[in-house]
Design a protein around this motif. Structure first.
Motif, short mmCIF file in Angstrom:
data_model
loop_
_atom_site.label_atom_id
_atom_site.label_comp_id
_atom_site.label_asym_id
_atom_site.label_seq_id
_atom_site.Cartn_x
_atom_site.Cartn_y
_atom_site.Cartn_z
N ALA A 81 0.80 -1.23 0.00
CA ALA A 81 0.00 0.00 0.00
C ALA A 81 0.84 1.28 0.00
O ALA A 81 0.27 2.37 0.11
N HIS A 82 2.16 1.17 -0.13
CA HIS A 82 2.98 2.38 -0.24
C HIS A 82 2.57 3.09 -1.54
O HIS A 82 2.25 2.44 -2.54
N PRO A 83 2.54 4.42 -1.54
CA PRO A 83 2.13 5.15 -2.75
C PRO A 83 2.88 4.74 -4.02
O PRO A 83 2.29 4.71 -5.10
N VAL A 84 4.15 4.42 -3.89
CA VAL A 84 4.90 4.00 -5.08
C VAL A 84 4.42 2.63 -5.55
O VAL A 84 4.23 2.41 -6.76
N LYS A 141 5.87 7.29 -15.49
CA LYS A 141 4.46 7.59 -15.23
C LYS A 141 4.10 7.20 -13.79
O LYS A 141 3.43 7.95 -13.08
N ALA A 142 4.55 6.04 -13.34
CA ALA A 142 4.26 5.58 -11.97
C ALA A 142 4.88 6.52 -10.94
O ALA A 142 4.24 6.84 -9.92
N ILE A 143 6.09 6.98 -11.18
CA ILE A 143 6.74 7.89 -10.24
C ILE A 143 5.95 9.19 -10.16
O ILE A 143 5.72 9.73 -9.07
N ASN A 150 1.07 12.41 -1.11
CA ASN A 150 2.05 12.97 -0.17
C ASN A 150 2.96 11.86 0.33
O ASN A 150 2.73 11.30 1.40
N VAL A 151 4.00 11.53 -0.41
CA VAL A 151 4.92 10.46 -0.06
C VAL A 151 5.83 10.94 1.09
O VAL A 151 6.52 11.94 0.95
N LYS A 152 5.83 10.21 2.17
CA LYS A 152 6.63 10.57 3.32
C LYS A 152 7.98 9.87 3.34
O LYS A 152 8.81 10.12 4.17
#
Length: 157
Positions: A81-84, A141-143, A150-152
């Protein structure tokens, strides 16, 4: 013997100090998400985080991890579930998938320090991660998708 934090838990390993961290992660600890690619730190398939920095685990001795925090793809988010990781799925970035754990770990490290990267930032950070399937357009595109969240940074950096 080296003791370090691996994905948030303390591990002590008996490997010789000069054993590549990659082989300790895969063979002694048993986590198989980090891949062997070239063995000389040139392809990025073995990328993990050492104290939040993306490193090539195939050329990093386990002694460098002593007392440090190491995060592998399994520890980025155990549930994917990490945004990346989510962006990778949304963008359908992988083709064969072999290099993708290293790509994801490199991208997560980039976004931790550069939350809104330009194309040049992405190219610079990802240039050492090779993809034999040439999925670079989808990776970029994924990046960019992950950057919209909001990637921490790494979960255990």
């Amino acid at each position: 013997m080296a003791t370090f934090q691996l994905n948030g838990r303390k591990v002590s390993v008996t490997a010789a100090d000069d054993t590549p961290l990659l082989w300790v992660i895969r063979d002694e600890v048993g986590l198989k998400g980090t891949k062997f690619g070239c063995g000389i730190g040139a392809c990025g398939a073995c990328t993990v985080h050492l104290n939040g920095q993306a490193i090539r685990s195939c050329v990093t001795p386990v002694s460098a991890a002593a007392g440090a925090n190491v995060t592998t793809i399994e520890g980025l988010d155990p549930h994917g579930a990490h945004p990346v990781q989510k962006a990778w799925i949304e963008a359908q970035a992988p083709q064969c998938g072999y290099c993708q754990s290293g790509q994801i770990m490199q991208a997560a490290a980039l976004l931790a320090v550069t939350p809104n990267p330009t194309d040049a930032d992405i190219d610079g950070a990802m240039s050492g991660n090779l993809c034999r399937c040439m999925a670079y357009v989808r990776i970029r595109k994924a990046i960019k998708l992950a950057a919209q969240v909001n990637v921490k940074g790494p979960a255990h950096a």
